[in-house]
Design a protein around this motif. Sequence first.
Motif, PDB file in Angstrom:
ATOM      1  N   ARG A 246      -5.081  52.160  92.019  1.00  8.11           N
ATOM      2  CA  ARG A 246      -3.945  51.252  91.792  1.00  8.11           C
ATOM      3  C   ARG A 246      -4.388  49.899  91.224  1.00  8.11           C
ATOM      4  O   ARG A 246      -3.572  49.163  90.653  1.00  8.11           O
TER       5      ARG A 246
ATOM      6  N   SER B  83      -7.238  56.474  88.470  1.00 11.75           N
ATOM      7  CA  SER B  83      -6.468  56.878  89.653  1.00 11.75           C
ATOM      8  C   SER B  83      -6.456  55.796  90.735  1.00 11.75           C
ATOM      9  O   SER B  83      -5.987  56.040  91.845  1.00 11.75           O
TER      10      SER B  83
ATOM     11  N   GLY C 131      -0.294  60.890  90.124  1.00 12.97           N
ATOM     12  CA  GLY C 131      -1.068  59.881  90.834  1.00 12.97           C
ATOM     13  C   GLY C 131      -2.055  59.140  89.960  1.00 12.97           C
ATOM     14  O   GLY C 131      -3.197  58.880  90.362  1.00 12.97           O
ATOM     15  N   TRP C 132      -1.608  58.777  88.765  1.00 14.27           N
ATOM     16  CA  TRP C 132      -2.454  58.069  87.805  1.00 14.27           C
ATOM     17  C   TRP C 132      -1.769  56.784  87.344  1.00 14.27           C
ATOM     18  O   TRP C 132      -0.548  56.674  87.392  1.00 14.27           O
ATOM     19  N   ALA C 133      -2.585  55.853  86.822  1.00  6.57           N
ATOM     20  CA  ALA C 133      -1.992  54.736  86.100  1.00  6.57           C
ATOM     21  C   ALA C 133      -1.167  55.303  84.943  1.00  6.57           C
ATOM     22  O   ALA C 133      -1.529  56.330  84.370  1.00  6.57           O
TER      23      ALA C 133
ATOM     24  N   ASP D 189       5.507  57.123  85.887  1.00  3.44           N
ATOM     25  CA  ASP D 189       4.840  56.166  86.765  1.00  3.44           C
ATOM     26  C   ASP D 189       4.072  56.933  87.838  1.00  3.44           C
ATOM     27  O   ASP D 189       4.144  58.156  87.936  1.00  3.44           O
ATOM     28  N   TRP D 190       3.355  56.220  88.695  1.00  4.30           N
ATOM     29  CA  TRP D 190       2.448  56.804  89.679  1.00  4.30           C
ATOM     30  C   TRP D 190       3.081  57.925  90.505  1.00  4.30           C
ATOM     31  O   TRP D 190       2.457  58.958  90.729  1.00  4.30           O
TER      32      TRP D 190
END
Length: 303
Positions: free
Chosen positions: A120, A118, A250-252, A244-245
Amino acid sequence: MNVFSNTLATALSDAVDLHQTLLAELAQAHLSEAEANALLSLIRERADAPLATRLSQLDAGFLTAVIRHGAGFNPIPGAASVQAYLRDTDMAPVISPDPKTTRFTALPSDRPGMPAFSDRKFDPWFENLREGDEMLYGYGLYGEKRSVYLADQYRDASGPEPRARHLGIDIFAPAGLPITAPLAGRVHRVAYNADPLDYGHTVIVEHVTEDGLSFWTLNGHLGQPIVSEGQEVAAGQTLAPLGDWHENGGWAPHLHFQLITSLLSQTGGNFFGVGHDSLWPVWAEISPDPNLILRLPEAAFTL
Protein backbone atom coordinates in the motif's frame (compact mmCIF):
# COMPACT_ATOMS: atom_id res chain seq x y z
CA MET A 1 8.50 -43.01 -33.08
CA ASN A 2 6.96 -45.69 -30.82
CA VAL A 3 10.38 -46.66 -29.48
CA PHE A 4 11.23 -43.03 -28.81
CA SER A 5 7.92 -42.33 -27.06
CA ASN A 6 8.47 -45.38 -24.83
CA THR A 7 11.97 -44.18 -23.94
CA LEU A 8 10.70 -40.67 -23.32
CA ALA A 9 7.85 -41.83 -21.06
CA THR A 10 10.37 -43.79 -18.99
CA ALA A 11 12.69 -40.78 -18.71
CA LEU A 12 9.83 -38.49 -17.70
CA SER A 13 8.67 -40.91 -15.00
CA ASP A 14 11.86 -40.20 -13.04
CA ALA A 15 12.25 -36.55 -14.02
CA VAL A 16 12.52 -33.78 -11.45
CA ASP A 17 11.82 -31.21 -14.17
CA LEU A 18 9.56 -32.46 -16.95
CA HIS A 19 10.29 -29.56 -19.28
CA GLN A 20 14.05 -29.85 -19.12
CA THR A 21 13.93 -33.63 -19.50
CA LEU A 22 11.73 -33.23 -22.57
CA LEU A 23 14.17 -30.77 -24.12
CA ALA A 24 17.20 -32.94 -23.34
CA GLU A 25 15.61 -36.04 -24.89
CA LEU A 26 14.28 -34.16 -27.92
CA ALA A 27 17.73 -32.75 -28.66
CA GLN A 28 18.78 -36.29 -29.60
CA ALA A 29 15.71 -37.05 -31.71
CA HIS A 30 14.87 -36.12 -35.28
CA LEU A 31 11.12 -35.67 -35.41
CA SER A 32 8.95 -34.39 -38.20
CA GLU A 33 6.51 -31.62 -37.35
CA ALA A 34 3.62 -34.09 -37.45
CA GLU A 35 5.48 -36.40 -35.06
CA ALA A 36 6.17 -33.50 -32.68
CA ASN A 37 2.49 -32.55 -32.69
CA ALA A 38 1.44 -36.13 -31.88
CA LEU A 39 4.14 -36.91 -29.30
CA LEU A 40 2.26 -35.83 -26.16
CA SER A 41 -0.60 -38.23 -26.93
CA LEU A 42 1.86 -41.10 -27.34
CA ILE A 43 3.61 -40.24 -24.08
CA ARG A 44 0.28 -40.26 -22.26
CA GLU A 45 -0.56 -43.69 -23.67
CA ARG A 46 2.69 -45.06 -22.31
CA ALA A 47 2.84 -43.15 -19.01
CA ASP A 48 2.71 -44.94 -15.68
CA ALA A 49 0.11 -43.77 -13.15
CA PRO A 50 2.27 -41.14 -11.37
CA LEU A 51 3.39 -39.59 -14.67
CA ALA A 52 -0.15 -39.65 -16.05
CA THR A 53 -1.38 -37.80 -12.98
CA ARG A 54 1.41 -35.27 -13.26
CA LEU A 55 0.75 -34.64 -16.95
CA SER A 56 -2.97 -34.19 -16.28
CA GLN A 57 -2.15 -31.27 -13.99
CA LEU A 58 -0.33 -29.39 -16.76
CA ASP A 59 -1.56 -27.47 -19.77
CA ALA A 60 -1.44 -29.84 -22.76
CA GLY A 61 -1.12 -26.96 -25.21
CA PHE A 62 1.93 -25.66 -23.42
CA LEU A 63 3.55 -29.10 -23.27
CA THR A 64 3.06 -29.45 -27.01
CA ALA A 65 4.60 -26.00 -27.53
CA VAL A 66 7.63 -27.13 -25.50
CA ILE A 67 7.88 -30.31 -27.57
CA ARG A 68 7.67 -28.35 -30.83
CA HIS A 69 10.40 -26.00 -29.58
CA GLY A 70 12.62 -28.90 -28.55
CA ALA A 71 12.12 -30.54 -31.94
CA GLY A 72 13.19 -27.37 -33.74
CA PHE A 73 9.82 -25.97 -34.77
CA ASN A 74 8.10 -22.71 -33.91
CA PRO A 75 6.29 -23.35 -30.60
CA ILE A 76 3.12 -21.64 -31.85
CA PRO A 77 2.28 -21.97 -35.54
CA GLY A 78 1.05 -18.62 -36.78
CA ALA A 79 2.67 -16.53 -34.04
CA ALA A 80 5.07 -14.88 -36.49
CA SER A 81 2.18 -14.01 -38.81
CA VAL A 82 0.25 -12.40 -35.95
CA GLN A 83 3.29 -10.29 -35.03
CA ALA A 84 3.78 -9.21 -38.65
CA TYR A 85 0.11 -8.21 -38.85
CA LEU A 86 0.38 -6.10 -35.70
CA ARG A 87 3.44 -4.24 -36.98
CA ASP A 88 1.46 -3.04 -40.00
CA THR A 89 -1.87 -2.25 -38.28
CA ASP A 90 -3.06 1.02 -36.75
CA MET A 91 -3.88 0.87 -33.03
CA ALA A 92 -6.10 2.79 -30.64
CA PRO A 93 -4.75 3.53 -27.15
CA VAL A 94 -5.53 0.96 -24.43
CA ILE A 95 -6.07 3.62 -21.76
CA SER A 96 -7.17 7.24 -21.70
CA PRO A 97 -5.52 9.72 -21.80
CA ASP A 98 -3.37 8.42 -24.66
CA PRO A 99 -0.02 7.12 -23.34
CA LYS A 100 1.75 8.62 -26.36
CA THR A 101 0.89 12.12 -25.12
CA THR A 102 1.40 11.52 -21.40
CA ARG A 103 4.40 11.88 -19.11
CA PHE A 104 5.84 8.54 -17.98
CA THR A 105 8.39 6.80 -15.82
CA ALA A 106 9.83 3.29 -15.93
CA LEU A 107 9.04 1.03 -12.98
CA PRO A 108 11.46 -1.92 -12.98
CA SER A 109 10.60 -4.03 -9.95
CA ASP A 110 14.08 -3.43 -8.48
CA ARG A 111 13.89 0.37 -8.80
CA PRO A 112 15.74 1.80 -5.77
CA GLY A 113 13.44 3.01 -3.00
CA MET A 114 10.24 1.83 -4.69
CA PRO A 115 7.75 -0.17 -2.57
CA ALA A 116 6.47 -3.44 -4.01
CA PHE A 117 3.48 -3.18 -6.33
CA SER A 118 1.48 -5.14 -3.74
CA ASP A 119 2.46 -2.76 -0.91
CA ARG A 120 0.00 0.00 0.00
CA LYS A 121 2.98 2.32 0.38
CA PHE A 122 3.35 2.22 -3.40
CA ASP A 123 0.44 4.64 -3.96
CA PRO A 124 1.88 7.62 -2.04
CA TRP A 125 5.34 6.86 -3.42
CA PHE A 126 4.01 6.98 -6.97
CA GLU A 127 1.93 10.06 -6.26
CA ASN A 128 5.10 11.88 -5.21
CA LEU A 129 6.52 11.36 -8.70
CA ARG A 130 3.77 13.44 -10.26
CA GLU A 131 4.18 17.14 -10.97
CA GLY A 132 1.09 18.92 -9.70
CA ASP A 133 -2.05 17.65 -11.41
CA GLU A 134 -0.19 16.37 -14.46
CA MET A 135 -1.02 12.79 -15.46
CA LEU A 136 1.80 10.29 -15.02
CA TYR A 137 1.96 6.70 -16.25
CA GLY A 138 4.39 4.18 -14.80
CA TYR A 139 5.43 1.20 -16.90
CA GLY A 140 6.21 -2.25 -15.56
CA LEU A 141 8.46 -4.25 -17.83
CA TYR A 142 7.75 -7.11 -20.23
CA GLY A 143 10.04 -10.11 -19.80
CA GLU A 144 11.19 -9.00 -16.37
CA LYS A 145 12.05 -11.70 -13.82
CA ARG A 146 10.29 -10.66 -10.58
CA SER A 147 10.98 -11.90 -7.08
CA VAL A 148 7.27 -11.67 -6.16
CA TYR A 149 6.66 -14.63 -8.48
CA LEU A 150 9.11 -16.96 -6.76
CA ALA A 151 6.41 -18.14 -4.32
CA ASP A 152 5.01 -21.67 -4.47
CA GLN A 153 1.76 -20.51 -6.10
CA TYR A 154 3.78 -19.88 -9.27
CA ARG A 155 5.15 -23.45 -9.39
CA ASP A 156 3.34 -26.44 -10.84
CA ALA A 157 3.66 -30.17 -11.40
CA SER A 158 6.29 -29.69 -14.10
CA GLY A 159 9.07 -29.24 -11.54
CA PRO A 160 10.70 -26.81 -9.13
CA GLU A 161 11.13 -23.84 -11.44
CA PRO A 162 8.60 -21.04 -10.78
CA ARG A 163 6.99 -19.00 -13.50
CA ALA A 164 8.71 -15.71 -12.72
CA ARG A 165 9.08 -13.75 -15.98
CA HIS A 166 6.39 -11.17 -16.68
CA LEU A 167 4.40 -11.73 -19.88
CA GLY A 168 2.68 -8.35 -20.05
CA ILE A 169 3.36 -4.64 -19.74
CA ASP A 170 1.94 -2.90 -16.67
CA ILE A 171 0.54 0.62 -16.88
CA PHE A 172 0.28 2.23 -13.44
CA ALA A 173 -2.27 5.02 -13.27
CA PRO A 174 -5.13 6.28 -11.09
CA ALA A 175 -8.04 3.88 -10.58
CA GLY A 176 -11.09 4.66 -12.65
CA LEU A 177 -9.42 5.62 -15.93
CA PRO A 178 -11.12 3.98 -18.95
CA ILE A 179 -9.45 0.87 -20.37
CA THR A 180 -10.15 0.54 -24.08
CA ALA A 181 -9.74 -1.99 -26.91
CA PRO A 182 -6.77 -1.26 -29.20
CA LEU A 183 -8.40 -3.15 -32.08
CA ALA A 184 -11.86 -4.29 -33.06
CA GLY A 185 -12.75 -7.72 -31.78
CA ARG A 186 -15.10 -9.89 -29.79
CA VAL A 187 -15.12 -10.24 -26.01
CA HIS A 188 -13.88 -13.78 -25.37
CA ARG A 189 -14.09 -13.89 -21.57
CA VAL A 190 -15.15 -11.64 -18.70
CA ALA A 191 -14.05 -13.01 -15.33
CA TYR A 192 -13.26 -12.19 -11.75
CA ASN A 193 -10.04 -13.95 -10.70
CA ALA A 194 -10.29 -13.50 -6.96
CA ASP A 195 -7.16 -15.20 -5.60
CA PRO A 196 -4.70 -12.88 -3.83
CA LEU A 197 -2.28 -11.35 -6.34
CA ASP A 198 -4.34 -12.64 -9.26
CA TYR A 199 -5.91 -10.45 -11.97
CA GLY A 200 -9.12 -9.46 -10.18
CA HIS A 201 -11.57 -8.30 -12.87
CA THR A 202 -10.33 -9.47 -16.27
CA VAL A 203 -11.42 -9.00 -19.88
CA ILE A 204 -9.95 -11.07 -22.72
CA VAL A 205 -10.75 -9.89 -26.25
CA GLU A 206 -10.32 -12.02 -29.38
CA HIS A 207 -9.06 -10.35 -32.54
CA VAL A 208 -8.57 -11.78 -36.04
CA THR A 209 -5.89 -10.97 -38.62
CA GLU A 210 -6.66 -10.38 -42.28
CA ASP A 211 -5.63 -14.02 -42.88
CA GLY A 212 -8.10 -15.32 -40.31
CA LEU A 213 -5.65 -16.03 -37.47
CA SER A 214 -7.04 -15.39 -34.00
CA PHE A 215 -5.07 -13.68 -31.26
CA TRP A 216 -6.12 -12.20 -27.93
CA THR A 217 -5.48 -9.23 -25.68
CA LEU A 218 -5.77 -9.72 -21.93
CA ASN A 219 -6.67 -6.80 -19.67
CA GLY A 220 -6.15 -7.55 -15.99
CA HIS A 221 -6.63 -5.66 -12.69
CA LEU A 222 -9.79 -3.90 -13.83
CA GLY A 223 -12.82 -2.48 -12.14
CA GLN A 224 -16.27 -3.85 -12.96
CA PRO A 225 -16.34 -4.53 -16.74
CA ILE A 226 -19.00 -2.82 -18.83
CA VAL A 227 -18.83 -5.38 -21.67
CA SER A 228 -20.09 -8.95 -21.78
CA GLU A 229 -18.87 -12.19 -23.32
CA GLY A 230 -19.61 -12.50 -27.02
CA GLN A 231 -20.02 -8.76 -27.47
CA GLU A 232 -18.41 -7.15 -30.52
CA VAL A 233 -16.22 -4.17 -29.63
CA ALA A 234 -14.75 -1.42 -31.77
CA ALA A 235 -11.22 -0.07 -31.58
CA GLY A 236 -11.19 2.54 -28.83
CA GLN A 237 -14.32 1.21 -27.10
CA THR A 238 -14.22 1.18 -23.29
CA LEU A 239 -14.05 -2.27 -21.71
CA ALA A 240 -13.88 -1.35 -18.00
CA PRO A 241 -12.44 1.22 -15.62
CA LEU A 242 -9.01 0.62 -14.14
CA GLY A 243 -9.49 -1.24 -10.85
CA ASP A 244 -8.55 -0.30 -7.30
CA TRP A 245 -7.00 -2.49 -4.59
CA HIS A 246 -10.21 -4.13 -3.40
CA GLU A 247 -11.16 -5.43 -6.87
CA ASN A 248 -7.92 -5.89 -8.81
CA GLY A 249 -6.27 -8.76 -6.94
CA GLY A 250 -4.61 -6.65 -4.26
CA TRP A 251 -2.27 -4.46 -6.29
CA ALA A 252 -1.58 -0.78 -6.73
CA PRO A 253 -3.90 0.37 -9.54
CA HIS A 254 -2.47 -0.70 -12.87
CA LEU A 255 -3.43 -2.39 -16.11
CA HIS A 256 -1.73 -5.69 -16.91
CA PHE A 257 -1.86 -5.71 -20.71
CA GLN A 258 -0.84 -8.91 -22.48
CA LEU A 259 -0.79 -10.16 -26.06
CA ILE A 260 -1.61 -13.86 -26.59
CA THR A 261 -1.12 -15.81 -29.84
CA SER A 262 -2.51 -19.09 -28.46
CA LEU A 263 -4.76 -19.79 -25.49
CA LEU A 264 -3.11 -23.22 -25.28
CA SER A 265 -5.59 -25.48 -23.45
CA GLN A 266 -7.02 -22.70 -21.29
CA THR A 267 -10.76 -22.18 -21.66
CA GLY A 268 -11.63 -19.92 -18.71
CA GLY A 269 -11.18 -16.25 -17.96
CA ASN A 270 -7.63 -16.54 -16.69
CA PHE A 271 -4.34 -17.04 -18.49
CA PHE A 272 -0.71 -17.34 -17.49
CA GLY A 273 0.67 -13.89 -16.73
CA VAL A 274 4.20 -15.10 -16.02
CA GLY A 275 6.38 -17.78 -17.60
CA HIS A 276 9.40 -19.95 -16.84
CA ASP A 277 12.73 -18.21 -17.36
CA SER A 278 14.33 -21.33 -18.86
CA LEU A 279 11.50 -21.59 -21.40
CA TRP A 280 11.41 -17.95 -22.42
CA PRO A 281 11.72 -18.74 -26.17
CA VAL A 282 8.44 -20.64 -25.85
CA TRP A 283 6.61 -18.09 -23.71
CA ALA A 284 7.78 -15.21 -25.93
CA GLU A 285 5.95 -16.81 -28.86
CA ILE A 286 2.82 -17.46 -26.80
CA SER A 287 2.83 -13.89 -25.44
CA PRO A 288 5.04 -11.63 -27.55
CA ASP A 289 6.01 -8.15 -26.44
CA PRO A 290 2.75 -6.18 -26.11
CA ASN A 291 4.62 -3.07 -27.17
CA LEU A 292 3.76 -4.29 -30.67
CA ILE A 293 0.38 -2.79 -29.77
CA LEU A 294 1.25 -0.07 -27.25
CA ARG A 295 4.14 1.33 -29.35
CA LEU A 296 5.77 3.18 -26.49
CA PRO A 297 9.30 4.60 -26.80
CA GLU A 298 12.18 2.60 -25.36
CA ALA A 299 12.63 5.33 -22.77
CA ALA A 300 9.35 4.28 -21.19
CA PHE A 301 11.05 1.12 -19.93
CA THR A 302 14.42 2.47 -18.78
CA LEU A 303 15.44 4.71 -15.92
